[in-house]
Motif scaffolding. Sequence first.
Motif, PDB file in Angstrom:
ATOM      1  N   ALA A 285       0.651  -1.253  -0.018  1.00  0.00           N
ATOM      2  CA  ALA A 285      -0.026   0.123  -0.118  1.00  0.00           C
ATOM      3  C   ALA A 285       0.756   1.284   0.099  1.00  0.00           C
ATOM      4  O   ALA A 285       0.369   2.304  -0.656  1.00  0.00           O
ATOM      5  CB  ALA A 285      -0.914   0.118   1.236  1.00  0.00           C
ATOM      6  N   SER A 286       2.059   1.051   0.631  1.00  0.00           N
ATOM      7  CA  SER A 286       2.743   2.402   0.677  1.00  0.00           C
ATOM      8  C   SER A 286       3.671   2.570  -0.742  1.00  0.00           C
ATOM      9  O   SER A 286       4.248   3.701  -0.949  1.00  0.00           O
ATOM     10  CB  SER A 286       4.025   2.214   1.582  1.00  0.00           C
ATOM     11  OG  SER A 286       5.034   1.065   1.280  1.00  0.00           O
ATOM     12  N   GLU A 287       3.329   1.698  -1.777  1.00  0.00           N
ATOM     13  CA  GLU A 287       4.118   2.046  -2.969  1.00  0.00           C
ATOM     14  C   GLU A 287       3.297   2.684  -4.053  1.00  0.00           C
ATOM     15  O   GLU A 287       2.168   2.872  -4.020  1.00  0.00           O
ATOM     16  CB  GLU A 287       4.603   0.662  -3.621  1.00  0.00           C
ATOM     17  CG  GLU A 287       5.498  -0.155  -2.859  1.00  0.00           C
ATOM     18  CD  GLU A 287       6.018  -1.312  -3.684  1.00  0.00           C
ATOM     19  OE1 GLU A 287       6.192  -1.480  -4.883  1.00  0.00           O
ATOM     20  OE2 GLU A 287       6.151  -2.355  -3.064  1.00  0.00           O
TER      21      GLU A 287
END
Length: 169
Positions: A167-169
């Motif tokens: 999700a952080s990408e």
Amino acid sequence: MKALLLIPIAAALACGTLTAGAAEPLKQQLVGTWSVVSFVNENEKTGKTTKVFGSDPKGYFMFDAANHFSINLLRPGRPKFGRRDLPLPGESRAALEGMIVMFGDYKVNESENSISLQIIGGSFPAWDNTNQKRFITINGDELTYKNPTPATGEGTAVVTLKRAKAASE
């Protein structure tokens, strides 16, 4: 004598090397979260393809190592409810027709490239406590999921998925 001992060791090492280079079992490849790329119904009789959930469907298919699954698929652009969380008469149908949700347990059949879904519950009450079979093909980070008996119409439902990134990408 030492030479005789080295033969089984060399054979074990060679087998280990060959095994390490072999493809992972389908079950291991399947585990993870997959993001929906496309959803189409393919009618083999007419050759017609229908984008049942539009040109940009949204959702995740999740399969864990303990044989649990969750599938969430939505058609973008579903109308909002007139009262935020409580539908007015007629609004529920559009919301329901624009989604497929189910969860339960699964088993992989490596020889058939299939999974058996033991559906505990979902958006279609008739699916609750049923078994359904799907056929899957995994090529790197792409998964093709085929349902030969889709609720969305005749033909075969073909869902193309990509392995989801963090999700952080």
